[in-house]
Design a protein around this motif. Structure first.
Motif, PDB file in Angstrom:
ATOM      1  N   VAL A 168      15.893  17.881   0.619  1.00 58.53           N
ATOM      2  CA  VAL A 168      15.153  18.053  -0.628  1.00 58.53           C
ATOM      3  C   VAL A 168      13.963  17.109  -0.619  1.00 58.53           C
ATOM      4  N   TRP A 169      12.934  17.444  -1.382  1.00 59.54           N
ATOM      5  CA  TRP A 169      11.757  16.579  -1.441  1.00 59.54           C
ATOM      6  C   TRP A 169      10.944  16.878  -2.698  1.00 59.54           C
ATOM      7  N   CYS A 170      10.127  15.919  -3.057  1.00 60.58           N
ATOM      8  CA  CYS A 170       9.149  16.131  -4.126  1.00 60.58           C
ATOM      9  C   CYS A 170       7.800  16.410  -3.459  1.00 60.58           C
ATOM     10  N   THR A 171       6.854  16.876  -4.248  1.00 60.45           N
ATOM     11  CA  THR A 171       5.556  17.249  -3.666  1.00 60.45           C
ATOM     12  C   THR A 171       4.397  16.449  -4.244  1.00 60.45           C
ATOM     13  N   TYR A 172       4.690  15.466  -5.106  1.00 61.07           N
ATOM     14  CA  TYR A 172       3.585  14.744  -5.742  1.00 61.07           C
ATOM     15  C   TYR A 172       3.106  13.559  -4.917  1.00 61.07           C
ATOM     16  N   LYS A 173       3.809  13.229  -3.836  1.00 61.31           N
ATOM     17  CA  LYS A 173       3.361  12.103  -3.017  1.00 61.31           C
ATOM     18  C   LYS A 173       2.364  12.611  -1.978  1.00 61.31           C
TER      19      LYS A 173
ATOM     20  N   PRO B 158       1.692  14.591 -10.269  1.00 53.31           N
ATOM     21  CA  PRO B 158       2.909  13.980 -10.810  1.00 53.31           C
ATOM     22  C   PRO B 158       3.734  15.028 -11.563  1.00 53.31           C
ATOM     23  N   GLY B 159       5.025  15.036 -11.311  1.00 55.87           N
ATOM     24  CA  GLY B 159       5.889  16.039 -11.924  1.00 55.87           C
ATOM     25  C   GLY B 159       5.797  17.383 -11.247  1.00 55.87           C
ATOM     26  N   GLY B 160       5.131  17.421 -10.079  1.00 63.05           N
ATOM     27  CA  GLY B 160       4.943  18.677  -9.363  1.00 63.05           C
ATOM     28  C   GLY B 160       6.255  19.272  -8.886  1.00 63.05           C
ATOM     29  N   ILE B 161       6.194  20.501  -8.452  1.00 64.24           N
ATOM     30  CA  ILE B 161       7.373  21.260  -8.065  1.00 64.24           C
ATOM     31  C   ILE B 161       8.089  20.591  -6.892  1.00 64.24           C
TER      32      ILE B 161
ATOM     33  N   ALA C 210      -0.631  24.857  -8.410  1.00 59.22           N
ATOM     34  CA  ALA C 210      -1.182  23.598  -7.899  1.00 59.22           C
ATOM     35  C   ALA C 210      -0.656  23.299  -6.508  1.00 59.22           C
ATOM     36  N   HIS C 211       0.628  23.564  -6.301  1.00 57.85           N
ATOM     37  CA  HIS C 211       1.240  23.309  -4.996  1.00 57.85           C
ATOM     38  C   HIS C 211       0.670  24.247  -3.935  1.00 57.85           C
ATOM     39  N   LEU C 212       0.447  25.504  -4.297  1.00 64.76           N
ATOM     40  CA  LEU C 212      -0.130  26.463  -3.362  1.00 64.76           C
ATOM     41  C   LEU C 212      -1.501  26.004  -2.884  1.00 64.76           C
TER      42      LEU C 212
END
Length: 284
Positions: free
Chosen positions: A100-105, A111-114, A171-173
């Motif tokens: 698992v991972w976050c995408t805001y780094k 921040p708070g991204g998917i 935003a992630h795309l």
């Protein structure tokens, strides 16, 4: 990990085994991790580590850890919060069960991204595995029949609990398109040079000033993060860097994290950081 132990009726101290560096060292040795797993043997249900340690910046040998975990019959998972978009990952080839991972780094998705999840296909296709079941993980052809029972989707979607937010996905795309255009091989190649130059600059500043700065991130196992131990008024130095345009990170009690990200940082940025660091030490 603590909440999972409690949910299943165990005390954290009885259910979770932590691995620590050897006395006088800052990072973990792979052989110590593997030895711990082997010594616990079949009593291990799950091996879980971060891909990159948030504090030291050490990249763990995920392939070796996974092999050791599977050897004793455990599932192996990784928290890739500081690894995704930072280092090369081969989750399927390493036979990792899940990640698992976050995408805001490093993935720059705000921040708070998917968030992201990986389930190895050998597990994703096994719909009998126990899981927290949710509407969006149920067979999409029969969701609206409202029948009792949960029929998992035979892929990573089978673990999905709720609908992902569309604006965050947009935003992630946009970020992922930039990564695809640049290419991870090119980014990691630049990262090694950029981080190597940062190490050179920091050591040169430290040698010329006799100011105690220790880089605890291992050269042979790192991404673009360098963690600096600054025992002498480290917070004061960090605040100076921050007020002069350096976006770093402070970790108690005496660590400054600096990361020259290859997608948008340059060698000139690293040089300028060195000048600011030098001035900050002189001001202190």
């Amino acid at each position: 990990m603590e909440s999972q132990a409690k949910i299943h009726g165990f005390a954290y101290e009885d259910a979770v085994v932590e691995v620590s560096p050897r006395e006088g060292e800052h990072t973990l040795r792979t052989e110590d991790i593997v030895q711990t797993i082997e010594s616990l043997g079949e009593s291990v249900a799950l091996v879980m580590f971060s891909g990159v340690n948030y504090y030291t910046g050490q990249v763990f040998d995920m392939d070796a850890i996974t092999k050791a975990g599977h050897k004793v019959g455990a599932y192996v998972g990784f928290d890739l919060a500081h690894a995704a978009g930072n280092v090369a990952l081969h989750l399927h080839d390493w036979n990792i069960d899940f990640a698992v991972w976050c995408t805001y780094k490093y993935l720059n998705s705000s921040p708070g991204g998917i968030s992201g999840v990986f389930i190895h296909e050998k597990n994703a296709s096994d719909t009998s595995l126990p899981r927290l079941a949710g509407w969006w993980g149920h067979n999409e052809d029969e969701r609206f029949l409202m029948k009792k029972g949960f029929e998992a989707m035979p892929n990573v979607d089978g673990w999905q609990l709720s609908n992902a937010q569309v604006l965050l996905q947009a935003a992630h795309l946009a970020s992922l398109q930039l990564f695809a255009q640049a290419g991870m091989p090119q980014l990691t190649a630049k990262s090694k040079k950029l981080t190597g130059y940062l190490e050179f600059v920091i050591r040169e500043v430290g040698q010329n000033s006799h100011y105690p700065i220790e880089i605890i991130t291992p050269t042979e196992a790192r991404g673009c993060q360098l963690s600096l131990l600054v025992p002498q008024e480290g917070k004061k130095l960090f605040d100076y860097l921050h007020t002069h345009g350096v976006v770093g990170d402070w970790r108690e009690p005496n660590s400054i994290r600096i990361a020259p990200v290859p997608l948008y940082n340059s060698f000139e940025d690293v040089y300028r950081f060195g000048q600011i660091l030098k001035n900050g030490i002189q001001q202190g």
